[in-house]
Design a protein around this motif. Structure first.
Motif, PDB file in Angstrom:
ATOM      1  N   GLN A 180      -5.405   4.769   4.654  1.00 49.86           N
ATOM      2  CA  GLN A 180      -6.788   4.600   4.199  1.00 49.86           C
ATOM      3  C   GLN A 180      -7.713   5.707   4.683  1.00 49.86           C
ATOM      4  OE1 GLN A 180      -8.181   0.336   4.358  1.00 49.86           O
ATOM      5  NE2 GLN A 180      -6.253   0.066   5.437  1.00 49.86           N
ATOM      6  N   GLU A 181      -7.216   6.520   5.602  1.00 47.99           N
ATOM      7  CA  GLU A 181      -8.046   7.606   6.128  1.00 47.99           C
ATOM      8  C   GLU A 181      -8.189   8.729   5.112  1.00 47.99           C
ATOM      9  OE1 GLU A 181      -6.368   9.185   9.618  1.00 47.99           O
ATOM     10  OE2 GLU A 181      -6.630   7.390  10.824  1.00 47.99           O
ATOM     11  N   ARG A 205      -4.822   8.165  -0.129  1.00 50.71           N
ATOM     12  CA  ARG A 205      -4.693   9.373   0.682  1.00 50.71           C
ATOM     13  C   ARG A 205      -3.871  10.402  -0.088  1.00 50.71           C
ATOM     14  NH1 ARG A 205      -4.992  10.391   6.252  1.00 50.71           N
ATOM     15  NH2 ARG A 205      -3.899  12.296   6.855  1.00 50.71           N
ATOM     16  N   GLU A 232      -1.075   1.232   7.971  1.00 53.10           N
ATOM     17  CA  GLU A 232      -2.227   0.576   7.348  1.00 53.10           C
ATOM     18  C   GLU A 232      -3.481   1.433   7.494  1.00 53.10           C
ATOM     19  OE1 GLU A 232      -3.012  -1.873   5.513  1.00 53.10           O
ATOM     20  OE2 GLU A 232      -1.878  -3.683   5.934  1.00 53.10           O
ATOM     21  N   ALA A 247      -2.120   5.135  -2.387  1.00 57.08           N
ATOM     22  CA  ALA A 247      -2.976   4.346  -1.503  1.00 57.08           C
ATOM     23  C   ALA A 247      -4.338   5.002  -1.268  1.00 57.08           C
ATOM     24  CB  ALA A 247      -2.264   4.134  -0.167  1.00 57.08           C
ATOM     25  N   ARG A 271       0.857  -1.192   0.000  1.00 62.05           N
ATOM     26  CA  ARG A 271       0.000   0.000   0.000  1.00 62.05           C
ATOM     27  C   ARG A 271       0.890   1.238   0.000  1.00 62.05           C
ATOM     28  NH1 ARG A 271      -5.247   0.072   1.304  1.00 62.05           N
ATOM     29  NH2 ARG A 271      -5.099  -1.820   2.541  1.00 62.05           N
TER      30      ARG A 271
END
Length: 652
Positions: free
Chosen positions: A630-631, A325, A626, A323, A318
């Protein structure tokens, strides 16, 4: 009975037997491994050859057996049998070609070609100079002769009277010797030489089609371990960093120089025996020189992310910034508040790995130029001379020397194949006693570093001549290191995270801030560069930045790094200890750099508690990343588009 024993190997109607193709292919593959080993110098050479070609023999024999089974199963359908025989002949020729290509690939990378390696190469056009340096006349001739020879042998001797049982017995004996404990005692330049290149390319390609591998880390780490990776906006404590003497103005100009493929190992400023950086040694009297700074990964596109956006480069499965973001604004996004004119200059290809596009998203640079826009004459497919970059930088500064400026500059000439400018007279850094391996490559590399150091000297001279020295902060680092099979056997970069790959220089030059010069043992990494610059300038870091000022006394004294081009390797530097975890093979390495700077003595077995704690910290890093990648960025933080002076922040 004799007539039966002397009969030729079976073949299906009209054509060569695939099993004989496998035998001739085995001969080609063993010959290719012999070429990789070089000229025999002792009786052990043949023993080593059996060891490194055992997998090749197995591949070739299985190839022949599979072809024979396929053709024989189609004997009642002659057209299908002919198609299958032709298919295996074509595959055999391709395997022969790839065996020759593997010679040059291994000489360059010290490992076979894999999908991950092809992905790393990305743009063939840009890397053609590096590839071309390995495309020697012997390999070029072999690429023409060997496939034709294989084809001719298959057709000429498909009625050969070679007895298959004897061939099989000889192959089993060869493989057995190669895998014997006696052969195992002889050290290899690289254990990667034992791998069959065709199998590795197939294996890695199948693995890639199945999607990125994800590694599971221990979950028993303390939750507070993740706090050190929080971006600036989420931290509770915001202690002061660099301590200014009363009345000392902060710099108003910034020049960042990223030295391509330059670690500390070959810089005389950092103790190298080669006198490569006389100007940097002289200017260290006016700089803070950090001794223990690391790249987070030993390849450029990961360093590009950390150096420009002050976030970690992500994870092997990632990677940032792909990814999901978005990248934080770079340092240059402070241009309105600082009244900077801004430039991003690179004497390489600015479109490599979408660098130009990523920088354009922040709209922070008024001027962006690659080697084409700067008018640099290409030295290689990678770009032009570093001299051209410094010429452009100096010209850009002199156009408006009285206006504040920020220039972010990335050199290129120290990238493989390290070409020197036409007419350049190289220095003999070896004094007539070159190293046993890669002497020509290392000589060019050292000379290019020396020439880049000379251009840095030109820059410092200009700043003094224009009265800009005290008002200008010059920051110099490398994007990663470069290895020349000393001391671990690998060449280039990307594959390991030993010191020669990731230990990089970090120099902050300003005669007014550092009148006596400093050598600092602080452990840090690329992610900390922009926050340190912001600290020295007196501006608040971006809310999304994960790094911290190297002058911050509350900064955790650690650096994290990784690579995944071959195996998944994760590492941590803490105090004098360097820990490497091979997540692919589950192997641990622990080095005491105070007593083992060359990383030759793995003490992991004798210090399991330290290894466990360091693995926990790496697990915390991986776990945090991780979730972080993804935020979606915090809306309020994202809305703060400009830097804020520390004085204004304090007034709030």
């Amino acid at each position: 009975m004799d007539d039966v024993e002397s009969s030729p190997p079976p073949k299906s109607a009209s054509g060569p037997s695939p099993i004989l193709m496998g035998q001739w292919l085995a001969l080609v593959m063993v010959g290719a491994k012999a070429a990789m080993l070089g000229v025999p110098r002792s009786c052990e050479w043949l023993l080593v050859l059996t060891r490194v070609s055992a997998q090749d023999l197995i591949f070739a024999l299985l190839f022949g057996a599979a072809g024979e089974i396929a053709v024989r199963s189609a004997e009642r359908r002659p057209i299908l049998a002919r198609i299958l025989r032709t298919l295996f002949l074509v595959l055999g020729v391709l395997c022969a070609i790839s065996s020759i290509v593997a010679i040059g690939v291994f000489d360059y990378f010290d490992r076979p070609l894999t999908y991950d390696l092809l992905r790393l190469v990305r743009h063939v056009g840009a890397v053609r100079s590096s590839i071309g340096s390995q495309f020697t006349w012997p390999i070029a001739i072999a690429l023409a002769v060997v496939p034709l020879g294989f084809y001719a042998l298959v057709h000429r001797f498909h009625h050969s009277s070679i007895r298959l049982p004897w061939v099989f017995a000889a192959a089993v004996l060869w493989i057995g010797i190669g895998w014997s404990s006696f052969a195992e005692r002889i050290p290899l330049r690289s254990e990667q030489l034992r791998l069959n290149p065709q199998t590795e390319l197939i294996r890695s390609s199948v693995s890639a089609l199945r999607g990125p591998r994800k590694v599971t880390f221990p979950a028993d780490f303390p939750r507070e371990d993740m706090e050190e990776f929080q971006p600036f906006a989420r931290r509770n404590a915001k202690p002061a960093g660099f301590s200014f003497s009363p009345g000392i103005p902060r710099p108003r100009n910034v020049i960042v120089i990223i030295l391509e493929s330059v670690g500390t190992k070959y810089l005389s400023l950092y103790g190298s025996k080669y006198d490569t950086t006389p100007h940097l040694i002289e200017e260290a009297a006016h700089a803070a020189v950090f001794e223990n700074i690391y790249a987070h990964a030993p390849y450029t596109y990961c360093s590009f992310t950390a150096l420009n956006f002050s976030i970690y480069p992500g994870l092997p499965w990632r990677y940032a910034p792909w990814a999901g973001r978005p990248c934080p604004p770079p340092l240059a996004s402070a241009r309105n508040e600082q009244r900077w004119r801004t430039a991003y200059l690179h004497n390489g290809d600015l479109d490599w790995a979408a660098e130009r596009w990523l920088l354009e998203q922040s709209a922070s640079y008024e001027t962006m130029r690659g080697f084409q826009e700067m008018g640099c004459t290409p030295l290689t497919s990678w770009g032009g001379e570093d001299r051209c970059l410094f010429d452009n930088l100096i010209h850009w500064i002199e156009k408006k020397p009285n206006e504040p400026f920020l220039a972010f500059c990335w050199t290129d000439q120290t990238h493989d194949p390290y070409h020197l400018a036409p007419g350049f007279v190289p220095i003999d850094f070896f004094h007539g006693n070159p190293p046993a391996q890669l002497a020509q490559d290392l000589s060019r590399y050292l000379n290019v570093i020396h020439e880049t150091d000379r251009n840095l000297g030109r820059l410092f001279d200009l700043l003094r001549a224009r009265g800009l020295a005290d008002d200008t902060l010059v920051v110099i680092t490398g994007d990663h290191g470069e290895a020349f099979r000393d001391p671990h056997g690998q060449r280039g970069h990307s594959f390991t995270i030993y010191e020669e790959d990731i230990h990089v220089p970090m120099i902050f030059w300003n005669p007014r801030l550092f009148p006596q010069g400093q050598r600092l043992a602080t452990i840090g990494a690329h992610v900390d560069m922009n926050p340190t610059i912001a600290d020295l300038l007196g501006i608040e870091p971006r809310p999304e930045w994960q790094g911290r000022s190297l002058f911050d006394p509350a900064r955790p004294p650690r650096a994290f790094f990784l690579t995944n081009i071959s195996d998944y390797l994760f590492g941590l530097r803490e105090q004098n200890w360097k820990y490497i975890y091979d997540a692919t093979g589950g192997r641990e390495m622990l080095f005491d750099l105070a007593n083992d700077a060359q990383e030759q003595h793995n003490t992991a077995a004798s210090d399991p508690d330290r290894c466990r704690r360091m693995l926990q910290r790496i697990a915390a890093w991986v776990t945090f990343e991780e979730g972080f990648l993804q935020e979606k960025p915090d809306a309020k933080a994202a809305a703060r588009a400009e830097f804020t002076p520390l004085s204004v922040r304090a007034a709030r």
